[in-house]
Motif scaffolding. Sequence first.
Motif, PDB file in Angstrom:
ATOM      1  N   SER A  89      16.027   4.888  -3.952  1.00 17.52           N
ATOM      2  CA  SER A  89      15.415   5.722  -2.917  1.00 17.52           C
ATOM      3  C   SER A  89      13.941   5.398  -2.752  1.00 17.52           C
ATOM      4  CB  SER A  89      15.585   7.207  -3.265  1.00 17.52           C
ATOM      5  OG  SER A  89      16.950   7.549  -3.400  1.00 17.52           O
ATOM      6  N   MET A  90      13.242   5.146  -3.857  1.00 16.12           N
ATOM      7  CA  MET A  90      11.832   4.778  -3.772  1.00 16.12           C
ATOM      8  C   MET A  90      11.656   3.450  -3.040  1.00 16.12           C
ATOM      9  SD  MET A  90      10.526   5.910  -7.580  1.00 16.12           S
ATOM     10  CE  MET A  90       8.890   5.199  -7.375  1.00 16.12           C
ATOM     11  N   VAL A  91      12.507   2.479  -3.348  1.00 15.74           N
ATOM     12  CA  VAL A  91      12.450   1.193  -2.650  1.00 15.74           C
ATOM     13  C   VAL A  91      12.683   1.402  -1.159  1.00 15.74           C
ATOM     14  CG1 VAL A  91      13.676  -0.999  -2.345  1.00 15.74           C
ATOM     15  CG2 VAL A  91      13.071  -0.214  -4.642  1.00 15.74           C
ATOM     16  N   SER A  92      13.660   2.227  -0.815  1.00  9.20           N
ATOM     17  CA  SER A  92      13.958   2.491   0.587  1.00  9.20           C
ATOM     18  C   SER A  92      12.771   3.137   1.285  1.00  9.20           C
ATOM     19  CB  SER A  92      15.195   3.390   0.697  1.00  9.20           C
ATOM     20  OG  SER A  92      15.574   3.551   2.039  1.00  9.20           O
ATOM     21  N   GLY A  93      12.138   4.114   0.642  1.00  9.00           N
ATOM     22  CA  GLY A  93      10.981   4.764   1.236  1.00  9.00           C
ATOM     23  C   GLY A  93       9.801   3.823   1.382  1.00  9.00           C
ATOM     24  N   TRP A  94       9.592   2.971   0.382  1.00  9.64           N
ATOM     25  CA  TRP A  94       8.480   2.004   0.432  1.00  9.64           C
ATOM     26  C   TRP A  94       8.667   1.029   1.592  1.00  9.64           C
ATOM     27  CZ3 TRP A  94       7.429  -3.209  -0.054  1.00  9.64           C
ATOM     28  CH2 TRP A  94       6.112  -3.556  -0.354  1.00  9.64           C
ATOM     29  N   ALA A  98       6.668   0.917   6.189  1.00 11.12           N
ATOM     30  CA  ALA A  98       5.863  -0.305   6.314  1.00 11.12           C
ATOM     31  C   ALA A  98       5.461  -0.512   7.771  1.00 11.12           C
ATOM     32  CB  ALA A  98       6.652  -1.504   5.796  1.00 11.12           C
ATOM     33  N   PHE A  99       4.594   0.352   8.268  1.00 11.87           N
ATOM     34  CA  PHE A  99       4.097   0.186   9.630  1.00 11.87           C
ATOM     35  C   PHE A  99       2.671   0.729   9.694  1.00 11.87           C
ATOM     36  CE2 PHE A  99       6.769   4.064   9.481  1.00 11.87           C
ATOM     37  CZ  PHE A  99       5.804   5.041   9.740  1.00 11.87           C
ATOM     38  N   GLU A 100       1.980   0.331  10.726  1.00 11.58           N
ATOM     39  CA  GLU A 100       0.617   0.807  10.925  1.00 11.58           C
ATOM     40  C   GLU A 100       0.650   2.248  11.440  1.00 11.58           C
ATOM     41  OE1 GLU A 100      -2.094  -0.693  10.088  1.00 11.58           O
ATOM     42  OE2 GLU A 100      -1.038  -2.519   9.420  1.00 11.58           O
ATOM     43  N   PRO A 101      -0.276   3.095  10.982  1.00  9.76           N
ATOM     44  CA  PRO A 101      -0.293   4.488  11.444  1.00  9.76           C
ATOM     45  C   PRO A 101      -0.373   4.622  12.959  1.00  9.76           C
ATOM     46  CG  PRO A 101      -1.713   4.229   9.532  1.00  9.76           C
ATOM     47  CD  PRO A 101      -1.265   2.849   9.925  1.00  9.76           C
ATOM     48  N   THR A 102      -1.049   3.684  13.615  1.00 10.95           N
ATOM     49  CA  THR A 102      -1.169   3.765  15.075  1.00 10.95           C
ATOM     50  C   THR A 102       0.157   3.528  15.791  1.00 10.95           C
ATOM     51  OG1 THR A 102      -1.830   1.440  15.075  1.00 10.95           O
ATOM     52  CG2 THR A 102      -3.599   3.088  15.065  1.00 10.95           C
ATOM     53  N   ASP A 103       1.131   2.946  15.085  1.00 15.38           N
ATOM     54  CA  ASP A 103       2.439   2.640  15.684  1.00 15.38           C
ATOM     55  C   ASP A 103       3.531   3.546  15.133  1.00 15.38           C
ATOM     56  OD1 ASP A 103       4.194   1.152  17.328  1.00 15.38           O
ATOM     57  OD2 ASP A 103       4.812  -0.074  15.603  1.00 15.38           O
ATOM     58  N   ALA A 104       3.138   4.692  14.575  1.00 16.89           N
ATOM     59  CA  ALA A 104       4.087   5.533  13.834  1.00 16.89           C
ATOM     60  C   ALA A 104       5.246   6.010  14.697  1.00 16.89           C
ATOM     61  CB  ALA A 104       3.353   6.728  13.232  1.00 16.89           C
ATOM     62  N   GLN A 105       4.967   6.524  15.891  1.00 13.35           N
ATOM     63  CA  GLN A 105       6.043   7.102  16.695  1.00 13.35           C
ATOM     64  C   GLN A 105       7.108   6.072  17.048  1.00 13.35           C
ATOM     65  OE1 GLN A 105       4.754   9.176  20.216  1.00 13.35           O
ATOM     66  NE2 GLN A 105       6.838   9.549  20.956  1.00 13.35           N
ATOM     67  N   GLY A 106       6.687   4.928  17.566  1.00 18.43           N
ATOM     68  CA  GLY A 106       7.655   3.887  17.929  1.00 18.43           C
ATOM     69  C   GLY A 106       8.364   3.322  16.722  1.00 18.43           C
ATOM     70  N   ARG A 238       3.461   3.543  -0.582  1.00 18.91           N
ATOM     71  CA  ARG A 238       3.198   2.604   0.501  1.00 18.91           C
ATOM     72  C   ARG A 238       1.972   3.005   1.317  1.00 18.91           C
ATOM     73  NH1 ARG A 238       5.940  -2.266   2.018  1.00 18.91           N
ATOM     74  NH2 ARG A 238       4.643  -3.039   3.697  1.00 18.91           N
ATOM     75  N   THR A 239       1.920   4.275   1.726  1.00 20.08           N
ATOM     76  CA  THR A 239       0.838   4.709   2.599  1.00 20.08           C
ATOM     77  C   THR A 239      -0.511   4.732   1.888  1.00 20.08           C
ATOM     78  OG1 THR A 239       1.382   7.031   2.114  1.00 20.08           O
ATOM     79  CG2 THR A 239       2.352   6.048   4.102  1.00 20.08           C
ATOM     80  N   ARG A 240      -0.498   4.855   0.568  1.00 21.45           N
ATOM     81  CA  ARG A 240      -1.753   4.859  -0.180  1.00 21.45           C
ATOM     82  C   ARG A 240      -2.119   3.477  -0.700  1.00 21.45           C
ATOM     83  NH1 ARG A 240      -3.571   9.890  -0.902  1.00 21.45           N
ATOM     84  NH2 ARG A 240      -4.973   9.288  -2.602  1.00 21.45           N
ATOM     85  N   GLY A 241      -1.297   2.486  -0.337  1.00 20.90           N
ATOM     86  CA  GLY A 241      -1.610   1.115  -0.720  1.00 20.90           C
ATOM     87  C   GLY A 241      -1.558   0.864  -2.211  1.00 20.90           C
ATOM     88  N   ARG A 400      12.234 -10.849   1.567  1.00 28.34           N
ATOM     89  CA  ARG A 400      10.814 -11.183   1.502  1.00 28.34           C
ATOM     90  C   ARG A 400      10.032 -10.174   2.338  1.00 28.34           C
ATOM     91  NH1 ARG A 400      10.250 -16.725  -0.026  1.00 28.34           N
ATOM     92  NH2 ARG A 400       8.185 -16.752   0.905  1.00 28.34           N
ATOM     93  N   PRO A 401       9.568  -9.080   1.724  1.00 25.49           N
ATOM     94  CA  PRO A 401       8.924  -8.029   2.489  1.00 25.49           C
ATOM     95  C   PRO A 401       7.460  -8.342   2.777  1.00 25.49           C
ATOM     96  CG  PRO A 401       9.028  -7.386   0.212  1.00 25.49           C
ATOM     97  CD  PRO A 401       9.612  -8.768   0.309  1.00 25.49           C
ATOM     98  N   ALA A 402       7.187  -9.204   3.749  1.00 23.33           N
ATOM     99  CA  ALA A 402       5.809  -9.506   4.108  1.00 23.33           C
ATOM    100  C   ALA A 402       5.082  -8.202   4.430  1.00 23.33           C
ATOM    101  CB  ALA A 402       5.796 -10.450   5.304  1.00 23.33           C
ATOM    102  N   LEU A 403       3.933  -7.981   3.769  1.00 25.00           N
ATOM    103  CA  LEU A 403       3.301  -6.687   3.826  1.00 25.00           C
ATOM    104  C   LEU A 403       2.828  -6.312   5.226  1.00 25.00           C
ATOM    105  CD1 LEU A 403       1.286  -6.733   0.516  1.00 25.00           C
ATOM    106  CD2 LEU A 403       3.632  -6.052   0.932  1.00 25.00           C
TER     107      LEU A 403
END
Length: 412
Positions: A89-94, A98-106, A238-241, A400-403
């Motif tokens: 579950s943690m892997v799934s959430g991480w 994986a998106f920029e906050p400005t693109d959250a809705q889409g 993820r969100t806290r880097g 390969r989860p490119a950040l």
Amino acid sequence: MNSVPVPLREAWLHWLRHDAAPLTEPRLGRALGLSRLLLVIGLVFLHYRFFPGSAHTPWDGFDPDQYQVATFVSSFLLFFFFSSVPLLSMVSGWLFFAFEPTDAQGALQKRIVRRVGTVYLPMVAWNALYLVLLLALFAWRPGAPLLGTLNVDFARAGAWDYVNALFGLTAHPIGFQFWFVRDLFVTALVSPLLWLALRHAPWLGLGVLGVAWLVGSNLGVFFRADVVLFFYIGGLLRTRGARLEIGPRATLVLLAVYVALVALRTLAPLFLEWEGSQRPLAVVLLTRLLRLAGALACWGLFVQLAATDVGARLARYAGLAFFVHAAHFPLIEAVKFALWPYLPAHGDAWLIAHYLASVLATVAITVGAGIALARAWPSAFALMNGGREAIGPKDGAGTRPALGRPELPPAL
């Protein structure tokens, strides 16, 4: 505001990452792939459940009255792999956040829609297959032992029972293991609420979900709060880097502590007594906290293994994790009953041999069937595996989860 004092947190992180090699993208991809594959195999061990004909449940711990060694082994491995659902579950959430906050809705909309094809539709397809096969078995042999292991009683089932058997709306589907997949999908549906908490009240969100998990609340929409809590923790990292490196020394210490805690929980019937499923509060809390300790210890193990040739080879097969998860139950019950008559004696050694043989045979059958189906009927495999490829690239990087890449592979 952080809930842990800065000096204590910094000392903990320094110890955790001491001598840790940089977690490059290929190595991170291998670690994520290994976590999916090996933890799903761990679920096969967990879902062996009871020895045939035994009234003792491994969820209590070992049986101090008979077959002490065999029941210790089965119960120990069950508790050890309690870390599977939290870490998956943690892997799934991480990966999910994986998106920029400005693109959250889409991004959230795309991910929710994508989960329909990668998670929910495959679950329904598998449940439909199981329903057809098991109904045929019921028509042929109503008293078959395998039917008694299901959460659907065909002799008494009504229309709503069959709806749940397929879709898992208010009760577990016929494929018992799909409770996790169903909860993972529901977690994706409520991800906008999780995102708001992660952005504006991360520690409050963690506290609410953590309390619900500790007290056993399902929050009204989940089968269990494990998935949403640890999915949220993955999103928080993820969100806290947060850096995901764990050093080899810390990994060994974490594994040793985890093994000791699992052994203590397995031996709990030596020190405490309870009747039925009403376990003492201390036992319940220890069992829940085991999951958190296990997720950390196992992640450290996968990070170390990802740096080896063996880890690189294994990570290539991470795409089969969903297929193995979907196919292993009730197959393992059928394998158990098929092998049981060949047991020469009911002693500890033979019971352990039956346990290991049942699990390994189930894993071999599911992996072999997945590879064969992928080669012989790719479109069917794509449906049953949520679009995941069976075998990854030869470089062993797995996923390969490119950040910086917004679109990432599914987590299971």
